[in-house]
Motif scaffolding. Structure first.
Motif, PDB file in Angstrom:
ATOM      1  N   TYR A 195      -3.323  -8.840   8.699  1.00 16.92           N
ATOM      2  CA  TYR A 195      -2.223  -8.447   7.822  1.00 16.92           C
ATOM      3  C   TYR A 195      -1.090  -7.805   8.618  1.00 16.92           C
ATOM      4  O   TYR A 195       0.095  -7.997   8.293  1.00 16.92           O
ATOM      5  CB  TYR A 195      -2.734  -7.520   6.721  1.00 16.92           C
ATOM      6  CG  TYR A 195      -3.682  -8.227   5.782  1.00 16.92           C
ATOM      7  CD1 TYR A 195      -3.231  -9.271   4.966  1.00 16.92           C
ATOM      8  CD2 TYR A 195      -5.024  -7.899   5.736  1.00 16.92           C
ATOM      9  CE1 TYR A 195      -4.099  -9.943   4.119  1.00 16.92           C
ATOM     10  CE2 TYR A 195      -5.897  -8.569   4.888  1.00 16.92           C
ATOM     11  CZ  TYR A 195      -5.431  -9.589   4.087  1.00 16.92           C
ATOM     12  OH  TYR A 195      -6.290 -10.271   3.248  1.00 16.92           O
ATOM     13  N   ASN A 251      -6.005  -9.539  -2.808  1.00 22.00           N
ATOM     14  CA  ASN A 251      -7.049  -8.747  -2.155  1.00 22.00           C
ATOM     15  C   ASN A 251      -8.389  -8.825  -2.857  1.00 22.00           C
ATOM     16  O   ASN A 251      -9.437  -8.730  -2.218  1.00 22.00           O
ATOM     17  CB  ASN A 251      -6.607  -7.277  -2.096  1.00 22.00           C
ATOM     18  CG  ASN A 251      -7.577  -6.404  -1.330  1.00 22.00           C
ATOM     19  OD1 ASN A 251      -7.695  -6.523  -0.118  1.00 22.00           O
ATOM     20  ND2 ASN A 251      -8.274  -5.521  -2.029  1.00 22.00           N
ATOM     21  N   ARG A 310      -5.473 -16.193   0.793  1.00 19.07           N
ATOM     22  CA  ARG A 310      -5.842 -15.598   2.070  1.00 19.07           C
ATOM     23  C   ARG A 310      -7.185 -16.137   2.550  1.00 19.07           C
ATOM     24  O   ARG A 310      -8.181 -16.073   1.820  1.00 19.07           O
ATOM     25  CB  ARG A 310      -5.901 -14.066   1.927  1.00 19.07           C
ATOM     26  CG  ARG A 310      -4.585 -13.501   1.422  1.00 19.07           C
ATOM     27  CD  ARG A 310      -4.644 -12.053   1.001  1.00 19.07           C
ATOM     28  NE  ARG A 310      -3.390 -11.661   0.359  1.00 19.07           N
ATOM     29  CZ  ARG A 310      -3.142 -10.447  -0.143  1.00 19.07           C
ATOM     30  NH1 ARG A 310      -4.082  -9.509  -0.081  1.00 19.07           N
ATOM     31  NH2 ARG A 310      -1.983 -10.189  -0.711  1.00 19.07           N
ATOM     32  N   LYS A 344       2.346 -10.590   3.177  1.00 24.76           N
ATOM     33  CA  LYS A 344       0.970 -10.993   2.893  1.00 24.76           C
ATOM     34  C   LYS A 344       0.962 -12.313   2.132  1.00 24.76           C
ATOM     35  O   LYS A 344       1.687 -12.466   1.144  1.00 24.76           O
ATOM     36  CB  LYS A 344       0.252  -9.930   2.068  1.00 24.76           C
ATOM     37  CG  LYS A 344      -0.078  -8.657   2.823  1.00 24.76           C
ATOM     38  CD  LYS A 344      -0.915  -7.721   1.960  1.00 24.76           C
ATOM     39  CE  LYS A 344      -1.323  -6.477   2.716  1.00 24.76           C
ATOM     40  NZ  LYS A 344      -2.185  -5.592   1.903  1.00 24.76           N
TER      41      LYS A 344
END
Length: 809
Positions: A246, A615, A592, A588
């Motif tokens: 990150y 997240n 991911r 971000k």
């Protein structure tokens, strides 16, 4: 044992000092924050942007330094540097990254955290051009300029733009030449959006800051060599590091530009196909969505808005009155239904279009070798291309966008911007086609971004583009993965493409949901693709019209399941909007890869089947027909709640899970707060004063904190203008008490209003003994089947709120 480690160290040293034997060190000096090393054939120039970003340029003896970067926007900071010259080694560095120069034999390497991360092998060299069949006739040159580096044996490589190759791209030599790949499936070595960037599993990025076309060779010969190849231009690269992935994303997007906040409606559902032939068809389609109560926020008009036929009309760039008799009223009516209008545009002006004579007269087209408008044939007809590098061409094109924006169009689609056909002999105002080919889409996006803001200075632009360059995210670009085949193979490559592009700064890479190419009517495929779309950046079903892309025109079962997915997408709006904020502020990605979660787990370096949405949401899309059971890896960093059943799965294992026709396997991190909106038919209906808040309580998580960002969803620069609110939710276990605190950070230009929150706490094994909000006792609803406690709370966000729950052990 000592001898064994010495041998390994010796072998590694040998590998990194392989060099260009003809390069001889002469001198070095530092002046005005730039460190230079002079050799017999040129000079190296080193400059820090930050402690974590170091730029290196090699300027050959016969060249003048070129400081023109199309990618970099960051101004170099004043960095405190260290310098040491001992024996034959010069070290110049910051508190982060350092460069080490061995003077004899000459060698350059980069060190971070006490370790050599990458080194030049032969550095800059010239050689004969090794032509690749896939770009024969596209990359035309006799000689090629190279920059050559050493790789460690086991590092995994990512980057080079959008490709379908598997996450690990090591072992390939890949062209840097933007080109569409129609109907691709599980493999595509060359696609619309290439970038001269490589990311390593050793946690560094190397970005080659040069626009002209070329290649990136990621160790195709198996000799631990990375080679950047170009037909011309700068020999400049940046090495970017960080403690975490990150940090690296933040540093890279600081260098090349952060993505601005998109309008909130960009997170809604789009109605799109190739294409809507008339105003009547557009209005009828939106009426179908409204009748079926399927949320929709925008409709995209493909090329029929300016012509009845696919061929011969490109470049008209104005509504065809025969098919769209009153476009201004149509746009107004759509807006009254909370639907935005997005128009396709292309940079090609056909010689048969209504604007050809105007384009020639106004001198806005690229030229041939003798200065006439460059004309050539491609699929759509005989064409010229707008020279956006000519100030006259740029302004002409801008004015068209501004006129359409003033009509009420709130989004633009830039198609064929590779450019799709761009002969090497075409000359633009600033250089040849080969020099500007890969940045054409990038600079076109900048043009549209500027035009949109000039027409509507306080309204966030929406720009859908198929091709671009490093840093295109700063122009608000929303890229998509091109004309993917409407097959399971086409779906299977999409997570990889989106994850890779997010790692390269383009966080809104998405796919034509359902697939684009081919008349394949497969409801299972369609539904699974849309279910994946819930957890990808932009929800936009799109396809050739022979099989409908819109759920309202599919079978009853497909429509029902598609509607369920779309409603879930809208329910996720406050969570998803916070992801937009995180991307804007810190670079971000929205999607991911799990290697971000476990950076030291080699098993995840080539893994894309499961990924993180933000997240806290773990997603495992169903990518095969008839899949009843699916293997999912659960990261060891957490325990994970099944989003539908609340089953808790311990992290650090691969588990076979049953699939369900209505949704794909989805899990929430223990300790997460997830805000959910109430059902709506448009993001315009969204009311952030009332929402549900899910807290996933687990005894292993003693403390937890999450933030969620809110603003008006439309005005530009909300952070700079203090027009936002950040809600902070904290949970802490203190003995037999679970304490949850609400706090708010409110910008001075944002109203601090009261929130009505339906708080549901998961995994409460027994009905609590007592619940208090502040000093007052609160009555909640306990569900013994699902083990949840639900509280209806009113919160004045100008003051903090505390909830205490006495758990019943």
């Amino acid at each position: 044992m000592k001898q064994f480690f010495f041998l390994i160290a010796f072998l590694f040293t040998v590998s990194i000092i392989a060099q260009n034997p003809t390069r001889i060190y002469k001198s070095h000096n530092e002046e005005n924050g730039k460190f230079e090393v002079v050799t017999n054939d040129g000079r190296y120039r080193f400059q820090f942007y930050t402690d974590a970003i170091l730029e290196t340029s090699f300027i050959a003896n016969n060249e003048v330094y070129n400081n023109n970067s199309h990618a970099v926007v960051l101004e170099p900071e004043t960095i405190q540097t260290t310098y040491k010259y001992q024996g034959d080694t010069i070290t110049y560095g910051s508190k982060g990254i350092s460069v080490k120069i061995v003077t004899q034999p000459f060698q350059i390497s980069y060190v971070y955290d006490g370790k050599t991360i990458i080194s030049e092998k032969r550095g800059y060299i010239k050689s004969a051009h090794e032509q690749m069949d896939m770009v024969k006739g596209n990359i035309v040159t006799d000689s090629i300029e190279k920059m050559e580096f050493n790789l460690t044996k086991d590092e995994v490589l990512y980057g080079v733009g959008a490709r379908a190759l598997g996450m690990n791209r090591r072992g390939y030599r890949l062209p840097l030449f933007n080109r569409a790949h129609y109907g691709y499936e599980t493999e595509s070595k060359l696609m619309n959006f290439t970038m001269p960037i490589v990311l390593s599993s050793n946690k560094y990025v190397i970005h080659f800051d040069n626009a002209p076309i070329g290649y990136l060779d990621l160790d195709s010969k198996g000799d631990n060599t990375l080679t950047y190849e170009t037909i011309s231009g700068r020999k400049t690269y940046q090495v970017i590091v960080g403690e975490t992935w990150y940090d690296i994303m933040d540093n890279y997007t600081s260098l090349t530009g952060k993505q601005p906040m998109l309008p909130r409606w960009a997170l809604g559902n789009f109605s799109s196909r190739f294409g809507y032939h008339s105003q009547e068809e557009v209005e009828m389609t939106i009426d179908e969505f409204k009748e079926d109560q399927i949320p929709v926020d925008a409709i995209i008009l493909d090329l029929y808005w300016f012509g009845k036929d696919i061929k011969g009309t490109m470049g008209n760039l104005e509504f065809l009155k025969d098919s769209f008799p009153n476009p201004k009223q149509m746009i107004k009516d759509l807006k009254s239904k909370n639907v935005e209008t997005i128009l396709i545009t292309e940079p090609f002006i056909l010689s048969t279009s209504n604007r050809w004579d105007e384009a020639v007269r106004e001198d806005i087209l690229a030229k041939d070798s003798i200065g006439n408008p460059a004309r050539y044939d491609f699929y759509f007809g005989n064409t010229g291309i707008v020279d956006i590098y000519n100030p006259k061409g740029k302004q002409w094109f801008k004015d068209i966008y501004k006129d359409l924006a003033k009509m009420g169009v709130n989004g633009f689609w830039g198609d064929l911007g590779e450019p799709e056909v761009h002969p090497h002999w075409v000359q633009h105002h600033t250089g040849s086609a080969q020099e500007v080919h890969n940045i054409y889409g990038h600079d076109w996006a900048k043009l549209v971004y500027e035009a949109s803001l000039e027409a509507n200075p306080n309204k966030r632009p929406f720009i859908l583009m198929r091709a671009g360059y490093s840093g295109s995210q700063r122009y608000g670009m929303v890229p998509w993965s091109g004309d993917v085949n409407r097959t399971w193979g086409g779906l299977q490559s999409q997570p990889e493409i989106a994850l890779q592009m997010g790692m390269q700064g383009l966080a809104y890479m998405h796919s034509d949901l359902g697939g684009f190419a081919g008349a394949n009517l497969d409801d299972e495929l369609y539904v699974r693709w849309l279910q994946y779309g819930v957890f990808q950046p932009v929800f936009r079903p799109h396809a050739q019209e022979d099989v409908a892309s819109e759920p309202v025109f599919r079978s009853d079962k497909a429509k029902r399941l598609a509607k369920f997915a779309i409603l879930m997408r809208y329910r996720m709006l406050p969570y998803n909007y916070h992801l937009m904020y995180e991307n804007h502020l810190m670079g971000k990605p929205l999607m991911r890869p799990l290697l971000f979660e476990e950076p030291d787990n080699p098993e995840l370096y080539n893994y894309s089947e499961t990924y993180l949405w933000g997240n806290d949401v773990l997603v495992a899309p169903v990518l095969e027909a008839g899949k009843k059971v699916q293997n999912v890896y659960f990261p060891k960093t957490s325990n994970w709640f099944n989003i539908e059943t609340d089953e808790v799965i311990k992290g650090g294992q691969t588990k076979s899970v049953k699939t369900h026709s209505a949704y794909i396997p989805t899990y929430v991190r223990a300790g997460a707060f997830i805000p959910l909106a109430k059902y709506m038919q448009s993001t315009k209906d969204y009311d952030d004063s009332s929402f549900q808040l899910q807290y996933y309580h687990h005894e292993d998580v003693l403390e937890s904190e999450r933030q969620f960002y809110f603003d008006d969803g439309k005005t530009v620069r909300p952070l700079e203008n203090k027009n936002y609110q950040i809600l902070v939710f904290e949970a802490e276990i203190e003995g037999r008490w679970l304490e949850i605190d609400f706090e708010a950070e409110t910008g001075k230009n944002f109203p601090s209003e009261t929130k009505n929150i339906e708080l549901t706490i998961h995994n409460i094994q027994k009905e609590p003994k007592r619940v208090k909000a502040g000093k007052e006792k609160v009555e909640g609803t306990y569900n013994s089947e699902y083990k949840t406690l639900t509280l209806n709370l009113t919160w004045d966000t100008s003051i903090e709120k505390e909830i205490r729950i006495k758990l019943n052990k």
